[in-house]
Design a protein around this motif. Structure first.
Motif, short mmCIF file in Angstrom:
data_model
loop_
_atom_site.label_atom_id
_atom_site.label_comp_id
_atom_site.label_asym_id
_atom_site.label_seq_id
_atom_site.Cartn_x
_atom_site.Cartn_y
_atom_site.Cartn_z
N THR A 103 0.85 -1.19 0.00
CA THR A 103 0.00 0.00 0.00
C THR A 103 0.89 1.23 0.00
O THR A 103 2.11 1.14 0.27
CB THR A 103 -0.91 0.04 1.24
N PRO A 104 0.35 2.41 -0.27
CA PRO A 104 1.16 3.64 -0.20
C PRO A 104 1.78 3.88 1.17
O PRO A 104 2.82 4.55 1.27
CB PRO A 104 0.14 4.74 -0.54
N ASP A 105 1.16 3.33 2.24
CA ASP A 105 1.71 3.49 3.59
C ASP A 105 2.67 2.38 3.97
O ASP A 105 3.20 2.39 5.08
CB ASP A 105 0.56 3.54 4.61
N GLY A 106 2.89 1.41 3.06
CA GLY A 106 3.78 0.31 3.35
C GLY A 106 3.04 -1.02 3.31
O GLY A 106 1.83 -1.06 3.06
N PRO A 107 3.75 -2.12 3.55
CA PRO A 107 3.10 -3.43 3.54
C PRO A 107 1.98 -3.51 4.58
O PRO A 107 2.14 -3.07 5.72
CB PRO A 107 4.23 -4.40 3.88
N ALA A 108 0.84 -4.07 4.18
CA ALA A 108 -0.31 -4.22 5.07
C ALA A 108 -0.75 -5.67 5.07
O ALA A 108 -0.65 -6.37 4.07
CB ALA A 108 -1.46 -3.32 4.62
N PHE A 109 -1.27 -6.14 6.23
CA PHE A 109 -1.74 -7.51 6.32
C PHE A 109 -3.21 -7.54 6.74
O PHE A 109 -3.75 -6.57 7.29
CB PHE A 109 -0.89 -8.33 7.30
N SER A 110 -3.85 -8.66 6.47
CA SER A 110 -5.23 -8.88 6.88
C SER A 110 -5.37 -10.32 7.35
O SER A 110 -4.69 -11.22 6.84
CB SER A 110 -6.19 -8.62 5.72
N VAL A 111 -6.26 -10.54 8.31
CA VAL A 111 -6.60 -11.89 8.74
C VAL A 111 -8.03 -12.24 8.34
O VAL A 111 -8.60 -13.22 8.82
CB VAL A 111 -6.40 -12.06 10.27
N GLY A 112 -8.61 -11.40 7.47
CA GLY A 112 -9.94 -11.70 6.96
C GLY A 112 -11.08 -11.16 7.78
O GLY A 112 -12.24 -11.46 7.50
N ASP A 113 -10.79 -10.32 8.78
CA ASP A 113 -11.86 -9.72 9.56
C ASP A 113 -12.51 -8.59 8.77
O ASP A 113 -11.88 -7.95 7.92
CB ASP A 113 -11.33 -9.18 10.89
N LEU A 114 -13.77 -8.32 9.11
CA LEU A 114 -14.55 -7.29 8.44
C LEU A 114 -14.92 -6.20 9.43
O LEU A 114 -15.16 -6.47 10.61
CB LEU A 114 -15.83 -7.89 7.85
N GLY A 115 -14.99 -4.96 8.95
CA GLY A 115 -15.33 -3.88 9.86
C GLY A 115 -15.72 -2.61 9.15
O GLY A 115 -15.84 -2.56 7.93
N ARG A 116 -15.94 -1.55 9.97
CA ARG A 116 -16.29 -0.22 9.48
C ARG A 116 -15.46 0.80 10.23
O ARG A 116 -15.20 0.64 11.42
CB ARG A 116 -17.76 0.06 9.75
N LEU A 117 -15.03 1.83 9.54
CA LEU A 117 -14.30 2.95 10.15
C LEU A 117 -15.21 4.17 10.14
O LEU A 117 -15.81 4.51 9.11
CB LEU A 117 -13.03 3.27 9.37
N ASP A 118 -15.30 4.87 11.30
CA ASP A 118 -16.08 6.11 11.30
C ASP A 118 -15.20 7.27 10.85
O ASP A 118 -14.02 7.10 10.52
CB ASP A 118 -16.72 6.35 12.67
N ALA A 119 -15.77 8.46 10.84
CA ALA A 119 -15.07 9.62 10.31
C ALA A 119 -13.82 9.97 11.10
O ALA A 119 -12.90 10.60 10.58
CB ALA A 119 -16.02 10.81 10.28
N ASP A 120 -13.76 9.55 12.37
CA ASP A 120 -12.60 9.84 13.21
C ASP A 120 -11.61 8.69 13.27
O ASP A 120 -10.67 8.71 14.07
CB ASP A 120 -13.07 10.19 14.63
N GLY A 121 -11.83 7.65 12.45
CA GLY A 121 -10.89 6.54 12.39
C GLY A 121 -11.10 5.46 13.42
O GLY A 121 -10.23 4.60 13.59
N TYR A 122 -12.25 5.46 14.09
CA TYR A 122 -12.55 4.41 15.07
C TYR A 122 -13.13 3.20 14.34
O TYR A 122 -14.03 3.33 13.53
CB TYR A 122 -13.52 4.91 16.13
N LEU A 123 -12.61 2.03 14.69
CA LEU A 123 -12.99 0.79 14.01
C LEU A 123 -14.11 0.09 14.76
O LEU A 123 -14.08 -0.03 15.99
CB LEU A 123 -11.77 -0.14 13.92
N HIS A 124 -15.11 -0.38 14.01
CA HIS A 124 -16.17 -1.23 14.53
C HIS A 124 -16.10 -2.55 13.77
O HIS A 124 -16.04 -2.55 12.53
CB HIS A 124 -17.54 -0.58 14.35
N LEU A 125 -16.10 -3.67 14.48
CA LEU A 125 -15.96 -4.97 13.84
C LEU A 125 -17.31 -5.53 13.42
O LEU A 125 -18.31 -5.39 14.13
CB LEU A 125 -15.28 -5.96 14.79
N ASP A 126 -17.32 -6.20 12.27
CA ASP A 126 -18.51 -6.90 11.79
C ASP A 126 -18.34 -8.41 11.82
O ASP A 126 -19.27 -9.14 11.49
CB ASP A 126 -18.84 -6.47 10.35
N GLY A 127 -17.17 -8.89 12.20
CA GLY A 127 -16.95 -10.33 12.28
C GLY A 127 -15.85 -10.76 11.32
O GLY A 127 -15.06 -9.96 10.83
N ARG A 128 -15.81 -12.06 11.05
CA ARG A 128 -14.82 -12.61 10.15
C ARG A 128 -15.47 -12.97 8.82
O ARG A 128 -16.62 -13.40 8.77
CB ARG A 128 -14.17 -13.87 10.75
#
Length: 424
Positions: free
Chosen positions: A306-331
């Motif tokens: 990515t432009p910010d460098g290497p990024a990883f994922s474990v397959g989780d799903l979520g939502r980010l609000d306008a202030d960058g707070y993450l809410h999880l939706d599950g895997r």
């Protein structure tokens, strides 16, 4: 593999031992020598050991205290004070394996600067210091409790709760709090529920000694979270979101009160990004990167540039609000597609947890000829099927409503609190 095998930097040692302070010290000593411990549950069956260790190729398997003592004596240049050690990597923890063959998470050997950065990052975030007393109430072979115990010893503090009969016992933990006056503790929500139930019966101990209580590993019911905040000192309680592979966020409970359900913003030195389907990706510093040992194809699937460098994922799903707070939706692997509609089990579970007759719940999908998958709910509590059916009818759209209900005495969980959906 014999006990007197010569070990070199980069080698791997499987540890199948009960938890103890000496265990944590051995892990630190091995890492300082560039040798990777593989912490495992000593109760694994022979079949499970073969399944896990077959792909990790350990140079040595340690199963007794005598073997551990002999190994510690052979590790070169081990100072008497663990605080003088510099781990050259992370333990090779294995993924839970609930959805496939467990994979070893390999940090690789770190240079001195990166190794120091790894220690400093944890110390700066959690404030580990020489005055700390870390109470261990989770199995020490899991990544989070071991990480907190290691951080404490490296800062010159001490660890309590390990040198006993083992197992989670609320009465023993309460006595340890009263006797040792711990300052830090990592736990999962199930631990909190059992502690609170015990304290309702015998009284709440003096908790003013705590400066940090961190929980993770599973969704925390709203009522449990609020009780945690009520009982422990102001500013002491945290939640974090992470995995065996790496850490994503950290969240003070005061932030959670402003945004109920959030697991916080990206930890320092990390950034979060989401795909269109909600898949969470996280960039991490160089010292926090990993590969899956012996599985280059799985490693390639987990990482992207990515432009910010290497990024990883474990397959989780979520939502980010306008202030960058993450809410999880599950895997992603838990996602249910019913009648062509995506159903996130966590959303349904959170709704059901608000019912006063639901103590615990897990939502999962099963094959269905008409819908493709049918939404099912396993419930622990006093609520009856009829009242839960009426309850979700008022709160959830038709595709999200469980069509099948199971009522259990308890949910099958791992020792770190994760529901074993494969058993449901």
């Amino acid at each position: 593999m014999t006990d007197d095998v010569d070990l070199s930097p980069g080698d791997r040692v499987a540890l199948l031992l009960p938890g103890s302070t000496a265990y944590v010290e051995l892990v630190l000593a091995l890492l300082a020598a560039g040798i990777f411990p593989i912490p495992l549950d000593p109760r694994l069956t022979a079949h499970e050991r073969e399944r896990i260790l077959g792909g990790l190729e350990p140079h040595l398997v340690v199963e007794t205290e005598e073997q551990a003592t002999a190994l510690a004596a052979r590790i070169p240049s081990v100072p008497a004070d663990p605080g003088d050690l510099l781990p050259r990597g992370r333990p090779m923890h294995v993924t839970s394996g609930t959805t496939g063959t467990p994979k070893g998470v390999d940090s690789g050997l770190l240079g001195e600067a990166q190794a120091a950065a790894l220690v400093a990052e944890e110390r700066e975030l959690w404030g580990f210091c020489a005055d700390d007393v870390n109470l261990v109430i989770s199995p020490i072979y899991h990544s989070a409790p071991l990480r907190f115990a290691m951080g404490t010893l490296l800062a010159g503090g001490r660890v309590v709760g390990l040198d006993g009969p083992g197992g989670f016992d609320p009465a023993t933990i309460t006595a340890t709090i009263q006797r040792e006056r711990p300052t830090t503790m990592f736990c999962v929500p199930t631990h909190l529920q059992r502690l609170f139930g015990h304290w309702d019966a015998v009284g709440v101990p003096d908790l003013t000694c705590f400066r940090l209580v961190a929980h993770a590993g599973a969704p925390c019911p709203d009522a449990v979270k609020r009780r945690l905040i009520e009982l422990f000192p102001d500013g002491s309680t945290w939640e974090f979101y992470g995995s065996t592979e790496g850490q994503f966020t950290a969240c003070r409970s005061e932030e959670w009160l402003e945004r109920p359900g959030t697991v916080g913003r990206a930890r320092p030195g990390r950034t979060l990004a989401l795909d269109d389907d909600g898949t969470i990706w996280c960039t991490v510093p160089e010292h926090a990167r990993f590969t899956y040992y012996g599985a280059p194809e799985k490693t390639a699937e987990a990482w992207r540039d990515t432009p910010d460098g290497p990024a990883f994922s474990v397959g989780d799903l979520g939502r980010l609000d306008a202030d960058g707070y993450l809410h999880l939706d599950g895997r992603r692997t838990d996602l249910i597609i019913s009648g062509g509609v995506n159903v996130y089990p966590l959303e349904v579970e959170n709704t059901l947890r608000e019912h006063p007759g639901v103590e615990d719940v897990a939502v999962f999908g099963v094959p269905d000829e008409q819908w493709g998958q049918r939404v099912c709910a396993a419930v622990v509590g006093s609520a009856a099927e009829a009242e839960l059916t009426a309850y979700v009818r008022e709160r959830l759209a038709p595709p999200k409503r469980p069509k099948t209900w199971r009522f259990l005495d308890e949910l099958p969980r791992t020792l770190t609190g994760k529901v074993r959906r494969d058993r449901l």
